[in-house]
Design a protein around this motif. Structure first.
Motif, PDB file in Angstrom:
ATOM      1  N   ILE A   1       0.895  -1.334  -0.004  1.00  0.00           N
ATOM      2  CA  ILE A   1      -0.066  -0.044  -0.012  1.00  0.00           C
ATOM      3  C   ILE A   1       0.824   1.280   0.051  1.00  0.00           C
ATOM      4  CG2 ILE A   1      -2.374  -0.861   0.858  1.00  0.00           C
ATOM      5  CD1 ILE A   1      -1.185  -0.045   3.451  1.00  0.00           C
ATOM      6  N   GLY A   2       2.061   1.197  -0.218  1.00  0.00           N
ATOM      7  CA  GLY A   2       2.972   2.485  -0.188  1.00  0.00           C
ATOM      8  C   GLY A   2       2.630   3.080  -1.811  1.00  0.00           C
TER       9      GLY A   2
ATOM     10  N   ILE B   1      -6.561   7.710  -6.973  1.00  0.00           N
ATOM     11  CA  ILE B   1      -7.535   8.250  -7.958  1.00  0.00           C
ATOM     12  C   ILE B   1      -7.983   7.030  -8.750  1.00  0.00           C
ATOM     13  CG2 ILE B   1      -7.918  10.027  -9.771  1.00  0.00           C
ATOM     14  CD1 ILE B   1      -5.648  11.346  -8.594  1.00  0.00           C
ATOM     15  N   ALA B   2      -7.115   6.435  -9.517  1.00  0.00           N
ATOM     16  CA  ALA B   2      -7.561   5.442 -10.176  1.00  0.00           C
ATOM     17  C   ALA B   2      -8.626   4.357  -9.626  1.00  0.00           C
ATOM     18  CB  ALA B   2      -6.559   4.656 -10.910  1.00  0.00           C
ATOM     19  N   LEU B   3      -8.041   3.964  -8.265  1.00  0.00           N
ATOM     20  CA  LEU B   3      -8.871   2.894  -7.528  1.00  0.00           C
ATOM     21  C   LEU B   3     -10.284   3.564  -7.195  1.00  0.00           C
ATOM     22  CD1 LEU B   3      -8.769   0.287  -6.302  1.00  0.00           C
ATOM     23  CD2 LEU B   3      -7.784   1.216  -4.194  1.00  0.00           C
ATOM     24  N   TYR B   4     -10.378   4.737  -6.738  1.00  0.00           N
ATOM     25  CA  TYR B   4     -11.458   5.380  -6.381  1.00  0.00           C
ATOM     26  C   TYR B   4     -12.486   5.326  -7.772  1.00  0.00           C
ATOM     27  CZ  TYR B   4     -15.084   8.891  -4.942  1.00  0.00           C
ATOM     28  OH  TYR B   4     -16.111   9.627  -4.690  1.00  0.00           O
ATOM     29  N   ALA B   5     -11.909   5.828  -8.839  1.00  0.00           N
ATOM     30  CA  ALA B   5     -12.752   5.984 -10.013  1.00  0.00           C
ATOM     31  C   ALA B   5     -13.205   4.393 -10.349  1.00  0.00           C
ATOM     32  CB  ALA B   5     -11.925   6.431 -11.328  1.00  0.00           C
ATOM     33  N   GLY B   6     -12.163   3.380 -10.143  1.00  0.00           N
ATOM     34  CA  GLY B   6     -12.504   2.285 -10.527  1.00  0.00           C
ATOM     35  C   GLY B   6     -13.636   1.583  -9.548  1.00  0.00           C
ATOM     36  N   THR B   7     -13.829   2.201  -8.447  1.00  0.00           N
ATOM     37  CA  THR B   7     -15.017   1.736  -7.827  1.00  0.00           C
ATOM     38  C   THR B   7     -16.383   2.067  -8.362  1.00  0.00           C
ATOM     39  OG1 THR B   7     -14.633   3.228  -6.084  1.00  0.00           O
ATOM     40  CG2 THR B   7     -13.885   1.250  -5.409  1.00  0.00           C
ATOM     41  N   PHE B   8     -16.263   3.259  -8.911  1.00  0.00           N
ATOM     42  CA  PHE B   8     -17.442   3.393  -9.944  1.00  0.00           C
ATOM     43  C   PHE B   8     -17.797   2.531 -10.828  1.00  0.00           C
ATOM     44  CE2 PHE B   8     -16.748   7.541  -7.851  1.00  0.00           C
ATOM     45  CZ  PHE B   8     -18.022   8.091  -7.586  1.00  0.00           C
ATOM     46  N   GLY B   9     -16.730   2.110 -11.526  1.00  0.00           N
ATOM     47  CA  GLY B   9     -16.745   1.045 -12.431  1.00  0.00           C
ATOM     48  C   GLY B   9     -17.536  -0.510 -11.763  1.00  0.00           C
ATOM     49  N   LEU B  10     -17.170  -0.644 -10.858  1.00  0.00           N
ATOM     50  CA  LEU B  10     -17.813  -1.812  -9.928  1.00  0.00           C
ATOM     51  C   LEU B  10     -19.108  -1.320  -9.791  1.00  0.00           C
ATOM     52  CD1 LEU B  10     -17.823  -4.472  -8.881  1.00  0.00           C
ATOM     53  CD2 LEU B  10     -16.967  -3.399  -6.605  1.00  0.00           C
TER      54      LEU B  10
ATOM     55  N   SER C   1       5.805  17.037  13.140  1.00  0.00           N
ATOM     56  CA  SER C   1       5.280  15.981  12.517  1.00  0.00           C
ATOM     57  C   SER C   1       4.183  16.574  11.615  1.00  0.00           C
ATOM     58  CB  SER C   1       4.593  14.974  13.291  1.00  0.00           C
ATOM     59  OG  SER C   1       3.770  15.456  14.237  1.00  0.00           O
ATOM     60  N   TRP C   2       4.177  17.773  11.197  1.00  0.00           N
ATOM     61  CA  TRP C   2       3.197  18.270  10.362  1.00  0.00           C
ATOM     62  C   TRP C   2       3.632  17.584   8.819  1.00  0.00           C
ATOM     63  CZ3 TRP C   2       2.684  24.250  11.176  1.00  0.00           C
ATOM     64  CH2 TRP C   2       1.580  24.307  12.596  1.00  0.00           C
ATOM     65  N   GLY C   3       2.737  17.341   8.009  1.00  0.00           N
ATOM     66  CA  GLY C   3       2.961  17.070   6.596  1.00  0.00           C
ATOM     67  C   GLY C   3       1.822  17.475   5.964  1.00  0.00           C
ATOM     68  N   GLY C   4       1.744  16.800   4.648  1.00  0.00           N
ATOM     69  CA  GLY C   4       0.661  17.217   3.938  1.00  0.00           C
ATOM     70  C   GLY C   4       0.140  15.817   3.201  1.00  0.00           C
ATOM     71  N   PHE C   5      -0.701  15.765   2.381  1.00  0.00           N
ATOM     72  CA  PHE C   5      -1.185  15.133   1.621  1.00  0.00           C
ATOM     73  C   PHE C   5      -1.138  14.889   0.416  1.00  0.00           C
ATOM     74  CE2 PHE C   5      -4.633  12.327  -0.091  1.00  0.00           C
ATOM     75  CZ  PHE C   5      -4.248  11.166  -0.170  1.00  0.00           C
ATOM     76  N   GLU C   6      -0.753  14.192  -0.367  1.00  0.00           N
ATOM     77  CA  GLU C   6      -1.275  14.281  -2.028  1.00  0.00           C
ATOM     78  C   GLU C   6      -1.512  12.917  -2.880  1.00  0.00           C
ATOM     79  OE1 GLU C   6       1.520  16.231  -5.096  1.00  0.00           O
ATOM     80  OE2 GLU C   6       1.915  17.495  -3.153  1.00  0.00           O
ATOM     81  N   ALA C   7      -2.845  12.885  -3.248  1.00  0.00           N
ATOM     82  CA  ALA C   7      -3.169  11.639  -3.580  1.00  0.00           C
ATOM     83  C   ALA C   7      -2.396  11.107  -4.828  1.00  0.00           C
ATOM     84  CB  ALA C   7      -4.377  11.866  -4.188  1.00  0.00           C
TER      85      ALA C   7
ATOM     86  N   ALA D   1      -0.513  11.710   7.758  1.00  0.00           N
ATOM     87  CA  ALA D   1      -1.974  11.154   7.145  1.00  0.00           C
ATOM     88  C   ALA D   1      -2.156   9.904   6.838  1.00  0.00           C
ATOM     89  CB  ALA D   1      -2.564  11.972   5.971  1.00  0.00           C
ATOM     90  N   TYR D   2      -2.069   9.029   7.809  1.00  0.00           N
ATOM     91  CA  TYR D   2      -2.258   7.411   7.851  1.00  0.00           C
ATOM     92  C   TYR D   2      -3.534   6.998   7.003  1.00  0.00           C
ATOM     93  CZ  TYR D   2       1.830   7.309  10.973  1.00  0.00           C
ATOM     94  OH  TYR D   2       3.015   7.800  11.246  1.00  0.00           O
ATOM     95  N   TRP D   3      -4.522   7.788   7.595  1.00  0.00           N
ATOM     96  CA  TRP D   3      -5.703   7.586   6.831  1.00  0.00           C
ATOM     97  C   TRP D   3      -6.072   8.636   5.667  1.00  0.00           C
ATOM     98  CZ3 TRP D   3     -10.069   6.302  11.090  1.00  0.00           C
ATOM     99  CH2 TRP D   3      -9.746   5.033  11.571  1.00  0.00           C
ATOM    100  N   ALA D   4      -6.185   8.356   4.290  1.00  0.00           N
ATOM    101  CA  ALA D   4      -6.783   9.281   3.604  1.00  0.00           C
ATOM    102  C   ALA D   4      -7.681   9.073   2.668  1.00  0.00           C
ATOM    103  CB  ALA D   4      -5.412   9.797   2.870  1.00  0.00           C
ATOM    104  N   TRP D   5      -7.551   8.823   1.451  1.00  0.00           N
ATOM    105  CA  TRP D   5      -8.396   8.446   0.577  1.00  0.00           C
ATOM    106  C   TRP D   5      -8.960   7.118   0.633  1.00  0.00           C
ATOM    107  CZ3 TRP D   5      -9.118  10.250  -5.263  1.00  0.00           C
ATOM    108  CH2 TRP D   5      -8.773  11.630  -5.099  1.00  0.00           C
ATOM    109  N   ASP D   6      -8.417   6.291   1.306  1.00  0.00           N
ATOM    110  CA  ASP D   6      -9.155   4.909   1.276  1.00  0.00           C
ATOM    111  C   ASP D   6     -10.105   4.950   2.302  1.00  0.00           C
ATOM    112  OD1 ASP D   6      -7.194   5.717   3.532  1.00  0.00           O
ATOM    113  OD2 ASP D   6      -6.338   3.708   3.843  1.00  0.00           O
ATOM    114  N   ILE D   7     -10.036   5.488   3.656  1.00  0.00           N
ATOM    115  CA  ILE D   7     -11.124   5.744   4.404  1.00  0.00           C
ATOM    116  C   ILE D   7     -12.215   6.724   3.855  1.00  0.00           C
ATOM    117  CG2 ILE D   7     -11.635   6.118   6.905  1.00  0.00           C
ATOM    118  CD1 ILE D   7     -10.037   3.367   6.184  1.00  0.00           C
ATOM    119  N   THR D   8     -11.739   7.911   3.461  1.00  0.00           N
ATOM    120  CA  THR D   8     -12.560   8.672   2.796  1.00  0.00           C
ATOM    121  C   THR D   8     -13.461   8.175   1.764  1.00  0.00           C
ATOM    122  OG1 THR D   8     -11.220  10.398   2.926  1.00  0.00           O
ATOM    123  CG2 THR D   8     -12.847  10.842   1.498  1.00  0.00           C
TER     124      THR D   8
END
Lengths: 226, 487, 337
Positions: free
Chosen positions: B68-69, B427-436, B416-422, B77-84
């Protein structure tokens, strides 16, 4: 219009039976065959040199710590370097063809590539010295003190009888926990940790409670998953 | 279903379907979709959906082979798009059971035209949702550790963990939704079976209809069973998103650790679920010409529902800010005024919180856009509601993103501040779930009766013996109501 | 029996003819013959009284023999009269009278035998009927393997048997009224088939309250109990996990799982309880033999009465259903497995 044969009315009963058997079977298969006691025990890879523990530790009676030096004082049980081998084999069996890779390693300085037999997952913290160094137990009213520890054979089996070393015990959490919950039958005097086939005396067994009280192995998560 | 079919004349209710609709009209209108050739619109949606499904499968294969790297999740941001995505899809999945169960208990007849459709959506959305937590464990082949089965570790799942509650809640919800959906389908599958011309089709639908023969002795048990399903699904649907919110609320993260979360999440789930039901309904309605069954009145009622839940969500947003300010807790205030609002607190260099835009996207889509539904003109305008529902869908995704990422990316220590970039995999996995989702959904509307035929029939004015509008109806009833004399 | 009547008529003939003087030359021979015939008639009559089956036939034979004897005796008498032998004629007349008497008796026996035979037949038929009902009652199981070979309902096609009457109605109103009348007629194994649940039909059919709620409740409670026991066993007894310093058995953290398992098992209980109460899945059912029944899931309403019902009778049940004015009525037959 009748579209199905009458026999199909037996389907629910058949399905219920099949589902019950299949469900129970699946759980059993996972439980028994996907367990380390089935998958790990008996793993004995071929080593670059057919080193015989039976000969060295058994017949010749060498102490484990001659090669795995300082195992009771360090976290890792080290795998001996070529120098340890050559300590004897510079004089003994210098012409043996089987020892050719050792001599080559000695001359070139390239380490031997021993194949690791026991390997714990990275998320498990294991320290050889905590198990082997011994804890101080006060036995009797006179305040006699003994150090109690775990012997090599408790986890690695009778190494002195193995021509090729393999996994003897399922190195899995449940197995670790069994001993951590009740270590009494695995505790022995610190002097005897490398002894193979050690039998406790009756006198030793009388003080089991004190021995366990001295060790108190952790059973909480962070004991091993630090 | 009891007396649900009766419009309450005192309140000025009228029957939802056009007068003169016969039982056969309904059968025809619904079954025709599964019997005719697929319209071009269907193929135009189906092929891209299958393409996206392929994308999803390849993303999962890539993810499994690389670890999952490949996602953008990383400290802090250990949780990001997956949990979103998980929370978003689960939320979408709430409308179905809400419509089937809660509206059923409240005798809201208009649900019959949309409940089947919404239940199917629930099932598919929960399936899409389940992909994300399953994958984010890192090694999905060990997910069976979550089940309380005997195993080689000698330990059991920790039932005090909200994540464990979540596993139970989502799986129970999925199971009950599938059962509820299927039980509702049985009579309609029998209708399809009896209408089928070819033996193969007859056999397939017949096998699924389980030999249903419309027996009243069966209907009697069936109706009570349906009522029980509705009764257990109602607290269930409220519990699922409450428990999802516990994943956050029981932690000690500022921005998550608030008591308002359960109702806030449930309202948001219903809100987003209705929005997606409506989006899809509008498409299906025009592709398959279901205007007579899904009328403007249905759509109007759904819009009112969204207006209501939208206001609840807006209230929750406001209340979080109030608590952050009123509590005087600097960490809580920091999350809301810097991480989210952006300008309330600035960092040492005088910058806004870098993800401030996500918060504004959320508020404008979720709170401001649905306010247009106050106007009847908007509520009954198909293009307007289509656009607004899409805004709501986007806004609700941002809500989860805001809650998860903006609470994590600037935590207690500036070090320990950081950012998050998808990443592209995110992005493709999220779009893919729309396919499913859309593949399953399009197959569903093509092969399964997408409107509950039997239930809609039961809402017709002439559907029940004592139910004619004339006053003699009661005389009839009196005659029939007496049980047989003892023999 | 028509013969019987004729015989009775012919039996009157001799009485209408007054006896006359007998003058036969061969009087002894004639008298002997007549007596022999009469004796044969007696014998046949006696024999006929033994078995009811043969009785009628024997009696008829006896009557015929007696008739023949009488005719012989009359012939003898006429001959004797022509010959002027008075005494022989008188004797022949006596013989004829005896023969006539024997014949009448034989005929009476025949009528008796006939009556007995009819009775026996009736008895046998009713016994067979009751046996049939019993054998049907014996296999009340709906498994569809109801094969018994009482061939009395066969109608040209030996492998079919009647399974149920299927009456079709146009509207739920008609259906409800028909259901009420069948309920009042006391039928048990009958049903209404509707495209959607018609309200008020429970009462019209006289159905008791469904038990599915009880099944669901029990399963739900099993779910609740299993959640409590599972968590207590796994987290507090087998491997105690102390989280957040909370004591073993701490209740609040158990609530979500208790709730979820209650709901889950209630759902399973309801689903399988429904299947159990409805005896579904049942993909094969005689009712599907009817092609008209296919509209029962569209817009038609049906009532079916199965032959397994103790009150089922091909004629009476048909009459009952016809009185409810169905738009169509048919006898559905199924193959004997």
């Amino acid at each position: 219009m009748q579209i199905f044969p009458r026999e199909l009315n037996l389907l629910p009963m058949v399905l219920a039976g099949v589902a019950t058997v299949a469900g129970a079977g699946l759980v059993l298969v996972v439980w028994i065959y996907l367990s380390p006691s089935h998958l790990q025990v008996g793993y004995s890879p071929e080593q670059p040199v057919p080193y015989s523990h039976r000969l060295h530790a058994g017949e010749l009676g060498m102490d484990c710590r001659y090669c795995h030096a300082n195992v009771e004082r360090s976290a890792e049980a080290m795998v001996p370097p070529t120098q340890t081998c050559m300590g004897c084999h510079a004089i003994v069996r210098t012409e043996s063809a089987r020892l050719e890779p050792i001599r080559e390693s000695w001359e070139t300085g390239e380490a031997m590539e021993w194949v690791r037999v026991h390997q714990l997952p990275d998320h498990t913290y294991f320290n050889h010295s905590t198990h082997l160094y011994g804890a101080l137990a006060r036995t009797g009213e006179g305040g006699e003190e003994v150090r109690v520890a775990i012997g090599c054979e408790s986890c690695h089996g009778r190494i002195d009888q193995m021509e090729v070393v393999g996994v003897a015990e399922p190195i899995a959490m449940q197995w670790c926990l069994e001993c951590h919950r009740d270590p009494s039958e695995h505790l022995r005097p610190v002097e005897e940790i490398t002894t193979m086939g050690w039998e406790p005396s009756d006198e030793w067994l009388e003080h089991t409670d004190e021995h366990v009280a001295a060790v108190l192995p952790p059973t909480h998560c962070s004991g091993c998953h630090r | 279903m009891a007396s649900a079919s009766a419009p309450i004349h005192e309140l000025g209710e009228r029957g939802l379907l056009p007068p003169g609709t016969t039982f056969n009209d309904i059968t025809e209108a619904v079954c025709r979709v599964t019997e005719e050739k697929a319209p071009r619109g269907w193929w135009m949606l189906f092929l891209p959906s299958v393409g996206l499904l392929g994308l999803m499968v390849s993303c999962i294969v890539y993810l499994l082979s690389m670890g999952i790297g490949v996602w953008g999740n990383n400290t802090p941001a250990y949780w990001a798009w997956d949990i979103t995505n998980f929370v978003w899809w689960i939320g979408i999945g709430h409308a179905g059971t809400l419509i089937s169960a809660i509206l059923f208990l409240f005798r809201q007849n208009w649900r019959t035209s949309i409940n089947r459709f919404a239940e199917a959506m629930t099932v598919f959305a929960v399936l899409c949702a389940a992909i994300f937590p399953a994958l984010h464990t890192g090694r999905p082949w060990f997910d069976y550790y979550l089940a309380p089965l005997p195993n080689q570790m000698g330990i059991w799942p920790n039932f005090k963990s909200p994540l464990m509650w979540d596993v139970f809640a989502v799986n129970t919800y999925l199971t009950i939704s599938v059962i509820f959906w299927y039980v509702g389908l049985i009579p309609d599958l029998a209708t399809l079976r009896d209408r089928s011309k070819s033996l193969r089709r007859k056999r397939i639908y017949g096998a699924l209809a389980l030999g249903w023969r419309g027996s009243h002795r069966h209907w009697q048990h069936y109706e009570r069973a349906y009522l029980i399903f509705a009764a257990i699904s109602t607290p269930l649907v409220l519990s699922v998103h409450s428990i999802v919110s516990f994943d956050f609320a029981t932690s000690v993260m500022p921005g998550w650790h608030t008591t308002i979360f359960p109702p806030y999440f449930v309202a948001g789930a219903v809100f987003s679920g209705f929005a997606l039901v409506l989006t899809l309904m509008l498409i299906v309605r025009s592709v398959f010409k279901m205007h007579s069954l899904v009328t403007l009145k249905h759509l109007d009622l759904m819009n009112k529902f969204m207006l209501g839940t939208g206001i609840m969500v807006g209230y929750a947003y406001a209340m979080e800010f109030f608590v952050a300010w009123y509590s005087g807790n600097p960490y809580e205030s920091w999350v809301f005024f810097h991480n989210r609002l952006g300008f309330g607190y600035l960092d040492q260099e005088g910058n806004w919180g870098p993800l401030w835009w996500s918060y504004y996207a959320m508020v404008s889509c979720n709170v401001i856009a649905p306010q247009l539904f106050w106007f009847k003109k908007v509520r009954t305008s198909i293009p307007a509601m289509f656009i607004i529902t899409i805004f709501i869908n986007i806004g609700m995704w941002f809500e989860r993103f805001v809650i998860i990422v903006t609470s994590l990316y600037r935590d207690f220590l500036p070090g320990s501040w950081g950012g998050f970039e998808a990443t592209w995999v995110d992005i493709a996995l999220y779009a893919g779930t729309f396919g499913l989702f859309f593949t399953l959904f399009l197959l569903f509307i093509r092969w399964v009766p997408m409107i509950a035929i039997a239930e809609v029939k039961a809402t017709l004015p002439h559907a029940h013996p004592h139910h004619s509008d004339d006053d003699h109806a009661d005389d009839h009833a009196a005659g029939l109501a007496e049980p047989a004399p003892a023999e | 029996m028509a013969n019987d009547d004729e015989d009775t008529k012919t039996g009157k003939r001799p009485s209408s003819k007054p006896p006359e003087a007998d003058k036969s030359p061969s009087e002894k021979a004639v008298k002997a013959a007549a007596e022999e015939a009469a004796a044969k008639g007696e014998l046949a009559k006696a024999k006929a009284e033994s078995e009811p089956e043969d009785k009628k036939v024997e009696a008829e034979v006896a009557a015929k023999a007696a008739e023949r004897a009488k005719a012989d005796a009359e012939d003898a008498k006429e001959a004797a009269e022509e010959a002027g032998d008075e005494s022989t004629a008188a004797a022949a007349e006596m013989t004829a009278k005896d023969a006539e008497k024997t014949r009448a008796e034989a005929l009476e026996t025949a009528a008796e035998a006939e009556a007995e035979l009819e009775e026996a037949e009736k008895k046998a038929a009713s016994e067979a009927e009751s046996k049939k009902v019993e054998s049907k009652k014996a296999e009340k199981s709906d498994d569809g393997d109801d094969h018994h070979d009482d061939g009395d309902d066969e109608e040209g096609e030996p492998e079919m048997r009647p399974a149920l009457y299927l009456a079709e109605y146009e509207s739920p109103d008609d259906l409800a009224h028909a259901a009420a009348s069948i309920r009042d007629a006391g039928y048990e194994k009958w049903d209404c088939h509707t495209p959607y649940p018609v309200h008020g039909l429970d009462k019209a059919m006289g159905l008791p309250e469904t038990k599915i709620g009880f099944i669901s409740f029990v399963c739900g409670m099993v779910g609740l109990a299993s959640a409590v026991l599972m968590i207590q066993f796994m987290n507090n007894w087998d491997y105690p996990i102390i989280i957040g310093g909370k004591p073993p058995g701490s209740f609040p953290s158990m609530v979500p799982i208790m709730f979820e398992l209650t709901v889950l098992l209630t759902g399973f209980g309801t689903l399988f309880g429904l299947f159990h109460l409805c005896r579904l899945p049942r993909h094969h059912h005689p009712i599907f033999e009817s092609d008209r029944f296919e509209s029962s899931t569209d817009d038609r309403f049906f009532i079916s009465i199965e032959v397994e019902d103790p009150k089922f009778d091909l004629k009476k049940t048909r009459a009952l259903l016809e009185n409810t004015h169905p738009s169509h009525l048919e006898l559905v037959e199924e193959e004997i497995a």
